[in-house]
Design an enzyme around this catalytic site. Structure first.
Site, PDB file in Angstrom:
ATOM      1  N   SER A  65       0.799  -1.233   0.000  1.00  0.00           N
ATOM      2  CA  SER A  65       0.000   0.000   0.000  1.00  0.00           C
ATOM      3  C   SER A  65       0.827   1.277   0.000  1.00  0.00           C
ATOM      4  O   SER A  65       0.272   2.363  -0.235  1.00  0.00           O
ATOM      5  CB  SER A  65      -0.948   0.021   1.200  1.00  0.00           C
ATOM      6  OG  SER A  65      -2.052  -0.824   0.983  1.00  0.00           O
ATOM      7  N   LYS A  68       0.481   3.385  -3.000  1.00  0.00           N
ATOM      8  CA  LYS A  68      -0.645   4.312  -3.171  1.00  0.00           C
ATOM      9  C   LYS A  68      -0.187   5.765  -3.163  1.00  0.00           C
ATOM     10  O   LYS A  68      -0.771   6.616  -3.850  1.00  0.00           O
ATOM     11  CB  LYS A  68      -1.682   4.083  -2.068  1.00  0.00           C
ATOM     12  CG  LYS A  68      -2.337   2.708  -2.107  1.00  0.00           C
ATOM     13  CD  LYS A  68      -3.189   2.463  -0.864  1.00  0.00           C
ATOM     14  CE  LYS A  68      -3.833   1.078  -0.897  1.00  0.00           C
ATOM     15  NZ  LYS A  68      -4.597   0.779   0.340  1.00  0.00           N
ATOM     16  N   TYR A 193      -2.698  -2.861 -10.553  1.00  0.00           N
ATOM     17  CA  TYR A 193      -2.705  -2.615  -9.104  1.00  0.00           C
ATOM     18  C   TYR A 193      -1.869  -3.648  -8.350  1.00  0.00           C
ATOM     19  O   TYR A 193      -1.097  -3.303  -7.444  1.00  0.00           O
ATOM     20  CB  TYR A 193      -4.146  -2.614  -8.596  1.00  0.00           C
ATOM     21  CG  TYR A 193      -4.273  -2.255  -7.135  1.00  0.00           C
ATOM     22  CD1 TYR A 193      -4.077  -0.941  -6.711  1.00  0.00           C
ATOM     23  CD2 TYR A 193      -4.603  -3.218  -6.181  1.00  0.00           C
ATOM     24  CE1 TYR A 193      -4.189  -0.599  -5.373  1.00  0.00           C
ATOM     25  CE2 TYR A 193      -4.724  -2.885  -4.840  1.00  0.00           C
ATOM     26  CZ  TYR A 193      -4.510  -1.576  -4.450  1.00  0.00           C
ATOM     27  OH  TYR A 193      -4.616  -1.245  -3.124  1.00  0.00           O
ATOM     28  N   TYR A 245      -3.806   3.355   7.750  1.00  0.00           N
ATOM     29  CA  TYR A 245      -5.106   2.683   7.752  1.00  0.00           C
ATOM     30  C   TYR A 245      -6.030   3.326   8.794  1.00  0.00           C
ATOM     31  O   TYR A 245      -5.976   4.543   8.995  1.00  0.00           O
ATOM     32  CB  TYR A 245      -4.946   1.179   7.980  1.00  0.00           C
ATOM     33  CG  TYR A 245      -4.033   0.505   6.990  1.00  0.00           C
ATOM     34  CD1 TYR A 245      -4.226   0.669   5.617  1.00  0.00           C
ATOM     35  CD2 TYR A 245      -2.975  -0.296   7.394  1.00  0.00           C
ATOM     36  CE1 TYR A 245      -3.408   0.048   4.691  1.00  0.00           C
ATOM     37  CE2 TYR A 245      -2.141  -0.932   6.472  1.00  0.00           C
ATOM     38  CZ  TYR A 245      -2.368  -0.748   5.117  1.00  0.00           C
ATOM     39  OH  TYR A 245      -1.546  -1.361   4.209  1.00  0.00           O
ATOM     40  N   VAL A 263       1.092  -3.903   3.964  1.00  0.00           N
ATOM     41  CA  VAL A 263       0.890  -5.158   4.686  1.00  0.00           C
ATOM     42  C   VAL A 263       2.058  -6.133   4.540  1.00  0.00           C
ATOM     43  O   VAL A 263       2.043  -7.204   5.141  1.00  0.00           O
ATOM     44  CB  VAL A 263      -0.424  -5.856   4.282  1.00  0.00           C
ATOM     45  CG1 VAL A 263      -1.616  -5.007   4.693  1.00  0.00           C
ATOM     46  CG2 VAL A 263      -0.448  -6.178   2.802  1.00  0.00           C
TER      47      VAL A 263
END
Length: 309
Positions: A65, A68, A193, A245, A263
């Site tokens: 992540s 992102k 992705y 998160y 993660v």
């Protein structure tokens, strides 16, 4: 700015590594389930001086992540703020990063922010390219620029593992396609992705990316602009409000610096006026954040008084 020494990194990494027993590695992605909890590393890339590091700093991991932040910067550069934020919101969410709940209650299914999976999928969908291969190459080119390493690539095993098990992300994508938030092939989007999430770096490379953001988008070695300063500012703001998160609020109080976790167990953080700091420890807490990384950043940030608040 309080100076960071290599002995600081060794001291606190040794101090917090026992916390790995308090979490578990991500097992919902089969290729990540094999990671060893005892592996940990940290690197600090200052705006002035050489990178310092401790632990298994040559160990490569997938950024997950953390990608992102990079795809958000890329989409903002390619399309501008109006286009990006027409597709995705700017507000934090208390729901888990994989949640579909807010898409169902908000009209027209617009994701809350680019750091949750739905928002990140909407952002990735905007990356230029005639097909998934060209879109992946756009992301890789930016990561190579930020790390100053032309050899950066994605882990094909992890990418394949994530693609084959990305049922929930497909659900999010189809829901947004129904509402016009994303366009084109969902399978191509999932391909891009999962490959962006599987980009493989070590803590020294990840810390250098953090240093670029700490330097307002400029290369920490040459001071040449790599991304516009306003784009770097937007990305750092999202890291503060949404980067950890649904533990972002607690992290802001206890640590108080821009950070983004993945993660795989990696965390990229930014020390204002100082540089980029990356920590890796694959054992995760219930929110999906590295337990060793969280403890390390909390201890060091309190000692060095890093909080921006």
């Amino acid at each position: 700015m309080t100076e960071i020494l290599e002995k600081d990194l060794h001291h606190w990494l040794e101090h917090v590594r026992i916390y790995a027993n308090n979490g578990k590695v991500a097992d919902y992605i089969p290729a990540l389930a094999n990671q060893q909890p005892e592996i940990n590393a940290v690197a600090y890339f200052p705006l002035e001086g050489d990178v310092i590091h401790a632990g298994q700093s040559e160990y490569s991991f997938t950024i997950q992540s953390i990608s992102k932040v990079i795809t958000l910067a890329l989409a903002l550069v390619q399309h501008g703020e109006n286009a990006v934020f027409n597709r995705v919101g700017k507000e934090p969410s208390s729901d888990p990063f994989y949640s579909i709940a807010k898409l169902e209650v908000e009209s027209p299914g617009k994701p809350f922010n680019p750091m949750i999976n739905a928002g990140a999928l909407a952002v990735t969908n905007m990356i230029r390219g005639r097909n998934s291969e060209e879109m992946v190459e756009e992301v890789l080119q930016l990561v190579r620029l930020l790390t100053n390493d032309e050899e950066v690539y994605y882990d094909e095993e992890v990418a394949k593992s994530e693609f084959e098990t990305a049922f929930l992300n497909r659900s999010l994508a189809y829901f947004m396609k129904q509402n016009g938030i994303i366009t084109g092939s969902v399978e191509e989007l999932i391909d891009v992705y999962t490959k962006q999430c599987a980009i493989s770096l070590n803590v020294k490379q990840l810390a250098r990316i953090g240093a670029v953001f700490a330097n307002d988008g400029r290369d920490p070695d040459t001071n040449n602009p790599l991304i516009p300063s306003h784009v770097a500012r937007i990305c750092k703001t999202f890291m503060v409000t949404c980067g950890m998160y649904n533990a972002s609020g607690t992290f802001a109080i206890e640590v108080g610096i821009p950070a983004k976790s993945g993660v795989s167990g990696a965390i990229m953080s930014i020390i204002k006026g100082g540089g980029g700091l990356a920590v890796f420890g694959p054992s995760l807490d219930e929110r999906g954040n590295s337990v060793v990384g969280m403890q390390f950043l909390q201890k060091l940030a309190q000692e060095k008084r890093w909080s921006i608040f």
